[in-house]
Design a protein around this motif. Structure first.
Motif, PDB file in Angstrom:
ATOM      1  N   THR A 116      -7.139   1.427   4.834  1.00  0.00           N
ATOM      2  CA  THR A 116      -6.162   1.914   3.860  1.00  0.00           C
ATOM      3  C   THR A 116      -4.800   2.113   4.513  1.00  0.00           C
ATOM      4  O   THR A 116      -3.769   1.730   3.949  1.00  0.00           O
ATOM      5  N   SER A 148      -3.248  -1.242   5.215  1.00  0.00           N
ATOM      6  CA  SER A 148      -2.773  -1.835   3.975  1.00  0.00           C
ATOM      7  C   SER A 148      -1.428  -1.238   3.562  1.00  0.00           C
ATOM      8  O   SER A 148      -0.514  -1.966   3.158  1.00  0.00           O
ATOM      9  N   THR A 198       2.179  -3.235   3.389  1.00  0.00           N
ATOM     10  CA  THR A 198       3.030  -3.198   2.187  1.00  0.00           C
ATOM     11  C   THR A 198       4.442  -2.743   2.539  1.00  0.00           C
ATOM     12  O   THR A 198       5.434  -3.306   2.068  1.00  0.00           O
TER      13      THR A 198
END
Length: 171
Positions: free
Chosen positions: A89, A92, A96
């Motif tokens: 997580t 990620s 981004t």
């Protein structure tokens, strides 16, 4: 005989009687089921059987150790799974964030490139190169044609070898 007819009529009348409520009249069965206890008396288990049942109901130390070990292994697997999930997580979110930074940098680069290229007039550059710096166009004998396998531009750092040339228009 009249008594029996009257009795039958009375029984039929009772069976057709309407009972107020949400349930219809429930008839009692004409027989009663035979209870198991009545069929055969239950025997008390033997001493050996009672000992076996007692022994099976106890939990051995090795079984407790196995259960504890299995619980610890399951707990470690769960903790590692949660840790890896948190890392994925976080990665990620980082990806981004970096992608948004890249798009901002590309947009800024394109705007700066446009700001640099807008004021340049190629006709002025050519006039200045010819008139002020004394540059001239290349003659036919100064042009070297060669095979360019990649299709991109090439920056010449050293002499192009003669075996790579397709045509040479020189002395």
């Amino acid at each position: 005989m009249a008594y029996q007819t009257n009795k039958n009529w009375n029984t039929r009348q009772q069976s057709r009687a309407y009972v107020y409520g949400n349930l219809s009249p429930v008839r009692e069965p004409s027989f009663e089921p035979v209870r198991r206890e009545e069929q055969e008396p239950r025997r008390a288990p033997s001493r050996k059987t009672r000992q076996n049942r007692r022994r099976e109901s106890r939990i051995s130390g090795s079984y407790v150790f196995f259960l504890v070990l299995a619980s610890v292994i399951a707990m470690v697997i769960c903790v590692n799974f949660i840790k890896i999930h948190a890392e994925v997580t976080a990665s990620s979110k980082n990806i981004t964030k970096m992608q948004s930074q890249l798009s901002e940098l590309k947009e800024m680069n394109n705007s700066k490139e446009g700001a640099i290229m807008d004021p340049i007039n190629l006709d002025q550059v050519r006039d200045r190169a010819i008139n002020e710096m004394g540059m001239t166009y290349a003659a036919d004998n100064q042009i070297v044609h060669y095979a360019n396998p990649s299709g991109d531009y090439i920056r010449q750092v050293e002499q192009i070898p003669k075996e790579g040339m397709l045509a040479y228009a020189g002395n």
